[in-house]
Design a protein around this motif. Structure first.
Motif, PDB file in Angstrom:
ATOM      1  N   SER A   2     -11.103 -15.717   0.076  1.00 18.19           N
ATOM      2  CA  SER A   2     -10.319 -14.599   1.872  1.00 18.19           C
ATOM      3  C   SER A   2     -10.787 -13.047   1.554  1.00 18.19           C
ATOM      4  CB  SER A   2      -8.746 -14.321   1.079  1.00 18.19           C
ATOM      5  OG  SER A   2      -8.071 -13.798   1.712  1.00 18.19           O
ATOM      6  N   ARG A   3     -10.989 -12.448   2.041  1.00 19.69           N
ATOM      7  CA  ARG A   3     -11.621 -11.497   2.528  1.00 19.69           C
ATOM      8  C   ARG A   3     -10.316  -9.683   2.340  1.00 19.69           C
ATOM      9  NH1 ARG A   3     -16.586 -10.060   3.025  1.00 19.69           N
ATOM     10  NH2 ARG A   3     -18.382 -11.778   3.468  1.00 19.69           N
ATOM     11  N   SER A   9      -4.838 -11.617  -6.697  1.00 21.63           N
ATOM     12  CA  SER A   9      -6.142 -12.084  -6.920  1.00 21.63           C
ATOM     13  C   SER A   9      -6.589 -10.394  -7.341  1.00 21.63           C
ATOM     14  CB  SER A   9      -6.998 -12.054  -5.458  1.00 21.63           C
ATOM     15  OG  SER A   9      -5.850 -12.627  -5.037  1.00 21.63           O
ATOM     16  N   LEU A  10      -6.519 -10.443  -8.341  1.00 17.81           N
ATOM     17  CA  LEU A  10      -7.384  -9.143  -8.709  1.00 17.81           C
ATOM     18  C   LEU A  10      -6.967  -8.453  -9.975  1.00 17.81           C
ATOM     19  CD1 LEU A  10      -7.075  -6.641  -6.569  1.00 17.81           C
ATOM     20  CD2 LEU A  10      -9.043  -7.958  -6.254  1.00 17.81           C
ATOM     21  N   ALA A  11      -7.018  -9.761 -10.532  1.00 20.06           N
ATOM     22  CA  ALA A  11      -6.790  -9.384 -11.896  1.00 20.06           C
ATOM     23  C   ALA A  11      -7.683  -9.611 -13.337  1.00 20.06           C
ATOM     24  CB  ALA A  11      -6.027 -11.292 -13.079  1.00 20.06           C
ATOM     25  N   VAL A  43     -18.787  -2.851   3.845  1.00 22.45           N
ATOM     26  CA  VAL A  43     -17.138  -2.002   3.872  1.00 22.45           C
ATOM     27  C   VAL A  43     -16.486  -2.734   2.840  1.00 22.45           C
ATOM     28  CG1 VAL A  43     -15.872  -1.403   4.534  1.00 22.45           C
ATOM     29  CG2 VAL A  43     -17.863  -1.381   6.384  1.00 22.45           C
ATOM     30  N   ALA A  44     -15.835  -1.692   2.398  1.00 25.48           N
ATOM     31  CA  ALA A  44     -14.498  -2.066   1.389  1.00 25.48           C
ATOM     32  C   ALA A  44     -13.745  -1.278   1.585  1.00 25.48           C
ATOM     33  CB  ALA A  44     -14.875  -2.038  -0.081  1.00 25.48           C
ATOM     34  N   LEU A  45     -12.297  -1.925   2.402  1.00 30.09           N
ATOM     35  CA  LEU A  45     -11.190  -1.088   2.565  1.00 30.09           C
ATOM     36  C   LEU A  45     -10.466  -1.504   1.397  1.00 30.09           C
ATOM     37  CD1 LEU A  45      -9.676   0.811   4.870  1.00 30.09           C
ATOM     38  CD2 LEU A  45      -8.928  -1.543   5.766  1.00 30.09           C
ATOM     39  N   LEU A  46     -10.088  -0.209   0.852  1.00 31.02           N
ATOM     40  CA  LEU A  46      -8.793   0.314  -0.037  1.00 31.02           C
ATOM     41  C   LEU A  46      -7.575   0.463   0.302  1.00 31.02           C
ATOM     42  CD1 LEU A  46     -11.702   1.457  -1.462  1.00 31.02           C
ATOM     43  CD2 LEU A  46     -10.725  -0.228  -3.148  1.00 31.02           C
ATOM     44  N   GLU A  47      -6.315  -0.260  -0.147  1.00 29.01           N
ATOM     45  CA  GLU A  47      -5.307   0.255   0.015  1.00 29.01           C
ATOM     46  C   GLU A  47      -4.399   0.362  -1.154  1.00 29.01           C
ATOM     47  OE1 GLU A  47      -1.383   1.456   2.016  1.00 29.01           O
ATOM     48  OE2 GLU A  47      -3.573   1.267   2.962  1.00 29.01           O
ATOM     49  N   ALA A  48      -3.603   0.870  -0.928  1.00 27.90           N
ATOM     50  CA  ALA A  48      -2.228   1.136  -1.991  1.00 27.90           C
ATOM     51  C   ALA A  48      -1.269   0.123  -2.100  1.00 27.90           C
ATOM     52  CB  ALA A  48      -1.856   2.923  -2.905  1.00 27.90           C
ATOM     53  N   ALA A 207     -16.093  -7.097   5.958  1.00 25.02           N
ATOM     54  CA  ALA A 207     -15.347  -5.832   5.643  1.00 25.02           C
ATOM     55  C   ALA A 207     -14.358  -7.317   4.368  1.00 25.02           C
ATOM     56  CB  ALA A 207     -14.218  -5.490   6.135  1.00 25.02           C
ATOM     57  N   THR A 208     -14.039  -6.439   3.349  1.00 21.61           N
ATOM     58  CA  THR A 208     -13.639  -6.955   2.580  1.00 21.61           C
ATOM     59  C   THR A 208     -12.506  -6.069   2.443  1.00 21.61           C
ATOM     60  OG1 THR A 208     -15.084  -7.880   1.115  1.00 21.61           O
ATOM     61  CG2 THR A 208     -12.983  -7.686  -0.247  1.00 21.61           C
ATOM     62  N   VAL A 209     -11.280  -6.405   2.201  1.00 17.06           N
ATOM     63  CA  VAL A 209      -9.888  -5.079   1.881  1.00 17.06           C
ATOM     64  C   VAL A 209      -9.640  -5.756   1.091  1.00 17.06           C
ATOM     65  CG1 VAL A 209      -7.642  -5.115   2.782  1.00 17.06           C
ATOM     66  CG2 VAL A 209      -9.587  -5.226   4.876  1.00 17.06           C
ATOM     67  N   TYR A 210      -9.262  -4.772   0.082  1.00 19.56           N
ATOM     68  CA  TYR A 210      -8.530  -4.714  -0.709  1.00 19.56           C
ATOM     69  C   TYR A 210      -7.077  -3.295  -1.062  1.00 19.56           C
ATOM     70  CZ  TYR A 210     -13.392  -6.256  -3.142  1.00 19.56           C
ATOM     71  OH  TYR A 210     -14.085  -6.326  -2.886  1.00 19.56           O
ATOM     72  N   THR A 211      -6.040  -4.908  -1.283  1.00 15.82           N
ATOM     73  CA  THR A 211      -4.768  -4.206  -1.023  1.00 15.82           C
ATOM     74  C   THR A 211      -3.580  -3.929  -2.509  1.00 15.82           C
ATOM     75  OG1 THR A 211      -3.948  -5.969  -0.933  1.00 15.82           O
ATOM     76  CG2 THR A 211      -4.059  -4.922   1.041  1.00 15.82           C
ATOM     77  N   ASP A 212      -2.873  -3.567  -3.167  1.00 15.32           N
ATOM     78  CA  ASP A 212      -2.245  -3.139  -4.625  1.00 15.32           C
ATOM     79  C   ASP A 212      -3.756  -2.522  -5.215  1.00 15.32           C
ATOM     80  OD1 ASP A 212      -0.202  -4.497  -3.797  1.00 15.32           O
ATOM     81  OD2 ASP A 212      -1.049  -6.504  -3.712  1.00 15.32           O
ATOM     82  N   VAL A 213      -4.090  -1.107  -4.609  1.00 16.00           N
ATOM     83  CA  VAL A 213      -5.108  -0.362  -5.300  1.00 16.00           C
ATOM     84  C   VAL A 213      -4.880   0.923  -5.429  1.00 16.00           C
ATOM     85  CG1 VAL A 213      -7.095  -0.239  -5.727  1.00 16.00           C
ATOM     86  CG2 VAL A 213      -6.626  -2.419  -5.745  1.00 16.00           C
TER      87      VAL A 213
END
Length: 515
Positions: A2-3, A9-11, A43-48, A207-213
């Motif tokens: 998953s992107r 998934s980010l342990a 692209v890396a897209l980051l979301e808190a 693009a890869t999306v990182y949430t909870d960051v």
């Protein structure tokens, strides 16, 4: 794989390099990510916030949606708690919870920005193809006036009976079922929010999306930004899992929105060279009145906003303009906003199905002497917002409430009440004088904000701004801010479409920097 990745998934944290790191997945960040990824950039897209969908918020239960989808679980305020600040915090940012109202940037606003703030390339002609592109992608079209719910119809009918302009609006929806739940997350996926449009576009393009960051800082080396550093959060909280995020990038774009973007730049140590960071933050401060009608209104159903009046947006020199819209009245929000308790609150809630809510939004930052608020960070790096409500704004709030009460009476309301600590209740035009005897300003009555702007404004240099005409941060070669925080003034219209179009246009310059 998953992107779109979240806390579970980010342990092991994140350590990687990309072409562009984008902080924030709202109107600016998501649109920018889609554009850059489509050009082949990594692209890396980051979301808190979390990656939530309609399956999570379901039937739009207020008890679920506010903690899940809003900053500070729906309880963000100014430092003095005088203004409630409603701001999104989930994948899609504010677009997941906004009320879908879309306006192109008014020409007079763009002219002011060019004349006084150095935004000379942001003309209506330069923006036209970008407005057209986002309007097509997000299905921004006029909402049929005949579909206006009774809440909005009261604004339209009362205004027109008084000879006040009131017109229909455009909305970014497709297959809307008129549920009225836009502010709680659309249960039918009919709102063309970023988590359903631009973010899937970006992911499809790689693009890869990182949430909870939570991004703590932009890493600086001399005049260049080299990446970001942050922490993985337990979903729905501010508690870290202990996992760290380190993303190096050729270009960094800060898109966290007004309040969060200036706070990130301050945490990154840029405040000494850029003293304007955080200053001139605008809120379109909102005042409201409620009106009781004989017939049921059910103000929580139907498109939240479909009618507006801009008749008082330009009130001449030294007077803050304002515009009028409707607001949905869901039970939990109503119980809080009405500011009542005990039997008084119970009585008001028993009449809720017969109650409308209309609002006046002040165009702050436009008149000389109205400088908006200031974002700072505390010792822990948390954003703080000080926003004084001075005499200019207080006068506009008084005038807006007087208009709203008059309009609701003209629409046939039995009684109209303000949200003062001691509410002013008016039953006929002879009672309007009671409004003139009331006090206006901070802590005198409810004040709200759903439109945050400024704090990283466009300027001609670091003495009067934070970013240049290309949205590049002054003094930093490869750091950009692409969200509503770059506005030199407030807009006097709902801001989402302006942010979509600005990000769509800014992408070309950022891609060139990354290439």
């Amino acid at each position: 794989m998953s992107r779109i990745l979240g806390a579970t998934s980010l342990a092991g944290g994140v350590h990687r390099r990309v072409d562009v790191a984008i902080v924030g997945s709202g109107a600016g960040g998501a649109t920018l990510a889609a554009r850059l990824a489509s050009q082949g950039l990594e692209v890396a897209l980051l979301e808190a916030g979390g990656a939530h969908t309609s399956a999570d918020w379901g039937a739009s239960d207020e008890r679920v949606s506010y903690p899940m989808l809003y900053q500070d679980r729906g309880s963000r305020t100014t430092d003095d708690a005088a203004i409630t600040v409603l701001q999104g915090r989930s994948l899609g940012g504010g677009t997941t919870v906004n009320w879908t109202t879309c306006f192109r940037t008014p020409d007079r606003v763009l002219a002011r920005w060019a004349e006084r703030h150095g935004a000379t390339s942001w003309t209506s002609e330069a923006l036209r193809p970008h407005f057209e592109a986002v309007e097509a992608r997000l299905n921004i079209t006029p909402w049929e006036e005949g579909l206006a719910n009774p809440n909005n119809a009261s604004l339209r009918d009362g205004a027109r009976r008084l000879g006040i302009e009131a017109t229909g609006l455009r909305r970014n929806v497709k297959g809307c079922r008129n549920s009225g739940s836009c502010g709680l997350g659309c249960p039918h996926d009919a709102k063309m929010a970023m988590h359903l449009t631009m973010i899937p576009d970006a992911v499809t393009s790689g693009a890869t999306v990182y949430t909870d960051v939570a991004v703590d800082r932009v890493v600086m080396e001399g005049r260049r930004a080299t990446g970001i550093r942050g922490r993985v959060l337990h979903r729905g909280s501010e508690r870290t899992t202990g996992a760290e995020v380190a993303i190096d990038a050729d270009v960094v774009a800060v898109c966290g929105g007004a309040i969060n973007s200036p706070a990130l730049l301050l945490r990154s140590g840029l405040g000494a060279d850029l003293p304007e960071i955080g200053r001139r933050t605008f809120l379109h401060p909102v005042v409201a009145v409620t009106a009781e009608f004989e017939a049921p209104v059910h103000a929580w159903y139907g498109a939240p906003q479909s009618i507006a009046s801009h008749a008082s947006i330009d009130r001449g020199p030294n007077r803050v303009g304002y515009f009028l819209e409707a607001a949905p009245l869901h039970p939990m929000l109503a119980a809080i906003a009405l500011g009542m308790g005990g039997p008084e609150q119970a009585a008001a809630m028993s009449r809720l199905r017969h109650t409308t809510t209309t609002i006046g939004l002040s165009m702050d930052g436009w008149v000389e002497g109205d400088e908006g608020g200031t974002v700072t960070v505390d010792g822990a790096g948390r954003a703080r917002l000080a926003y004084p409500v001075g005499p200019l704004l207080a006068e506009a709030m008084h005038a807006a409430m007087r208009d709203l009460v008059s309009i609701q009476l003209a629409a046939g309301a039995l009684r109209v009440g303000t949200l003062h600590v001691d509410p002013v209740v008016v039953t006929d035009v002879q009672g309007l004088g009671a409004l003139d005897a009331a006090a206006y300003g901070a802590h005198e009555h409810g004040i709200f904000s759903a439109h945050q702007m400024g704090g990283c404004r466009i300027g001609t240099g670091p003495g009067d701004g934070v970013v240049d005409d290309s949205l590049r941060v002054f003094g930093v070669e490869n750091l950009f801010v692409v969200d509503g925080s770059v506005f030199p003034t407030s807009l006097g219209v709902n801001p989402s479409e302006t942010i979509y179009a600005m990000a769509h246009r800014a992408a070309a310059g950022i891609a060139a920097e990354a290439g």
